[in-house]
Enzyme design. Structure first.
Site, short mmCIF file in Angstrom:
data_model
loop_
_atom_site.label_atom_id
_atom_site.label_comp_id
_atom_site.label_asym_id
_atom_site.label_seq_id
_atom_site.Cartn_x
_atom_site.Cartn_y
_atom_site.Cartn_z
N ASP A 166 -17.19 6.94 -1.66
CA ASP A 166 -15.95 6.85 -0.59
C ASP A 166 -15.19 8.55 -0.12
O ASP A 166 -16.26 8.86 0.10
CB ASP A 166 -14.74 6.82 -1.65
CG ASP A 166 -13.66 6.43 -0.86
OD1 ASP A 166 -13.92 5.82 0.44
OD2 ASP A 166 -12.42 5.73 -1.93
N GLN A 197 -10.14 -4.13 -3.77
CA GLN A 197 -11.79 -3.53 -3.67
C GLN A 197 -12.60 -4.19 -3.86
O GLN A 197 -14.08 -4.94 -3.95
CB GLN A 197 -11.02 -1.91 -3.30
CG GLN A 197 -12.84 -0.91 -2.38
CD GLN A 197 -12.88 -1.82 -1.25
OE1 GLN A 197 -11.59 -1.82 -0.05
NE2 GLN A 197 -14.49 -2.50 -0.58
N HIS A 219 -7.59 0.54 -6.74
CA HIS A 219 -7.73 -0.26 -5.43
C HIS A 219 -7.57 -1.43 -5.89
O HIS A 219 -9.33 -1.76 -5.97
CB HIS A 219 -8.25 0.43 -3.83
CG HIS A 219 -8.19 -0.27 -2.39
ND1 HIS A 219 -7.33 -1.40 -3.07
CD2 HIS A 219 -8.41 0.45 -1.58
CE1 HIS A 219 -7.59 -1.60 -1.16
NE2 HIS A 219 -8.63 -0.56 -1.00
N ARG A 225 -13.36 -9.11 1.53
CA ARG A 225 -12.10 -8.87 1.08
C ARG A 225 -11.27 -10.27 1.67
O ARG A 225 -10.43 -10.68 0.74
CB ARG A 225 -12.19 -7.84 1.68
CG ARG A 225 -12.10 -6.23 1.79
CD ARG A 225 -11.84 -5.65 0.31
NE ARG A 225 -10.36 -5.93 0.20
CZ ARG A 225 -9.56 -4.56 0.74
NH1 ARG A 225 -9.97 -3.53 1.34
NH2 ARG A 225 -8.56 -4.37 0.67
N ARG A 281 0.82 -1.02 -0.07
CA ARG A 281 -0.07 0.10 0.10
C ARG A 281 1.35 1.38 -0.25
O ARG A 281 1.17 1.50 0.82
CB ARG A 281 -1.17 -0.39 1.60
CG ARG A 281 -1.49 1.32 1.27
CD ARG A 281 -2.66 1.14 2.46
NE ARG A 281 -3.72 0.71 1.95
CZ ARG A 281 -5.12 0.80 2.60
NH1 ARG A 281 -5.54 1.26 3.26
NH2 ARG A 281 -5.42 -0.48 1.87
N CYS A 303 -16.28 1.42 0.55
CA CYS A 303 -14.72 1.06 0.53
C CYS A 303 -14.68 0.47 2.02
O CYS A 303 -14.23 0.12 2.91
CB CYS A 303 -13.92 1.03 -0.43
SG CYS A 303 -13.81 2.96 0.15
#
Ligand code: CP
Ligand code: NVA
Length: 313
Positions: free
Chosen positions: A220, A134, A131, A288, A104, A260
């Site tokens: 988001d 996700q 991402h 996830r 990340r 997310c």
């Protein structure tokens, strides 16, 4: 043999996603029945975090343990990376010691440089631009709740950020309509939309119009990690971009809401929506774990014969 990486959503074909979802369903079912499945014994995952995380860290760490492997978590500030060791050298060293790496970080270019010098698969655990893990979990969750996503409409309300860019790649692969409504100054970068047909991408000035007849509404945070200095300005600019009951009301009656996470109730989403009956956010977060277990299995062991019938994506 070339090493496969997962740096962007478009790195995999629809066929590969169908396979991954089939494996996810099988792996999730075993997990729910407390049946151990440990094909990655003696394998080690290294995770490198340059930004905060809760879900990504826990899901990869728990997932690797459940598959029988070990995990090393590196926060860059505690390592020589925090003192300026070149990313290429870090890649050369740690990928001689572990079997798979999740990163990340900030710019996508950083993870690409790492992957170019890696001996093992590298997974994008979020960059400023994308991402993919996700959306892997999100699309699995949509299909689990509602069946095939092909031909459906997904509405993105808010910042055209890393998660939004990844949905856009997914729209082309899974053949769904992607509506985007972002405030002026926070729109999708033109070059990102260039290769998309109107059926895969439609831009709206009014968030209500983007949400109209949607099968899934998603959003988001107004301020992503790395943009904290803009927080106050963004609060003004995004004031109209809150997913509330009125917005859900113009979508299809069976529309889902996804986020997310982490969420800011009263900013990008009202509590009545995220905590309401159309919200799938907790299943989305849980998935996830299951999808990333399938992803690690695929990157390390390749295709394994599946028993179930194929998923209709
Ligand atoms: N959605 C997500 O990636 O959450 P974290 O930042 O907590 O990992
Ligand atoms: N867009 C958000 C996603 C967090 C999971 C961020 O980059 O901070």
């Amino acid at each position: 043999m070339d090493v496969r990486h997962y740096l962007q959503f478009k790195d995999f074909t629809r066929h590969e996603y169908e396979y991954l979802f089939e494996r996810t369903r099988w792996i999730k079912d075993l997990f729910k029945r407390y049946v151990p499945y440990q094909p990655l014994r003696d394998r080690t995952l290294a995770m490198v975090f340059e930004k905060h995380s809760t879900r990504t860290r826990v899901s990869f760490e728990a997932g690797m343990h459940q598959l029988g492997g070990a995990v090393i978590t590196l926060m860059t500030r505690d390592t020589q990376m925090g003192r300026g060791e070149p990313i290429e050298d870090v890649a050369r060293v740690i990928t001689r010691m572990v079997d798979i790496v999740m990163i990340r970080t900030f710019e996508q270019e950083i993870i690409e440089r790492f992957a170019a010098h890696s001996r093992v698969p590298v997974v994008n655990g979020l960059t400023d631009e994308y991402h993919p893990c996700q959306i892997l979990g999100d699309i699995y969750t949509y299909i689990e709740h509602r069946g095939s996503i092909a031909g459906k409409t997904v509405a993105w309300i808010g910042d055209s950020n890393n998660v939004c860019n990844t949905w856009l790649q997914a729209a082309k692969i899974f053949d769904f309509n992607f509506h985007v409504a972002s405030p002026a100054g926070y729109e999708l970068e033109p070059e990102r939309g260039e290769s998309y047909e109107s059926m895969h991408l439609e831009i709206f000035g009014d968030p209500i119009e983007a949400a109209r007849d949607a099968d899934l509404i998603t959003t988001d945070v107004w301020t992503s990690m790395g943009f904290e200095k803009e927080t106050e300005e963004r609060k003004q600019d995004f004031a109209r971009y809150c997913v509330n009951r009125g917005m859900m009301a113009v979508a299809r009656p069976d529309a889902l809401f996804m986020h997310c996470l982490p969420a800011h109730r009263g900013e990008e989403v009202d509590a009545a929506v995220i905590d309401g009956p159309q919200s799938a956010v907790w299943d989305e977060a849980e998935n996830r774990l299951h999808t990333q277990k399938a992803l690690m299995e695929y990157l390390l062991l390749g295709r394994i014969k599946t028993q179930g019938e194929l998923w209709s994506t």
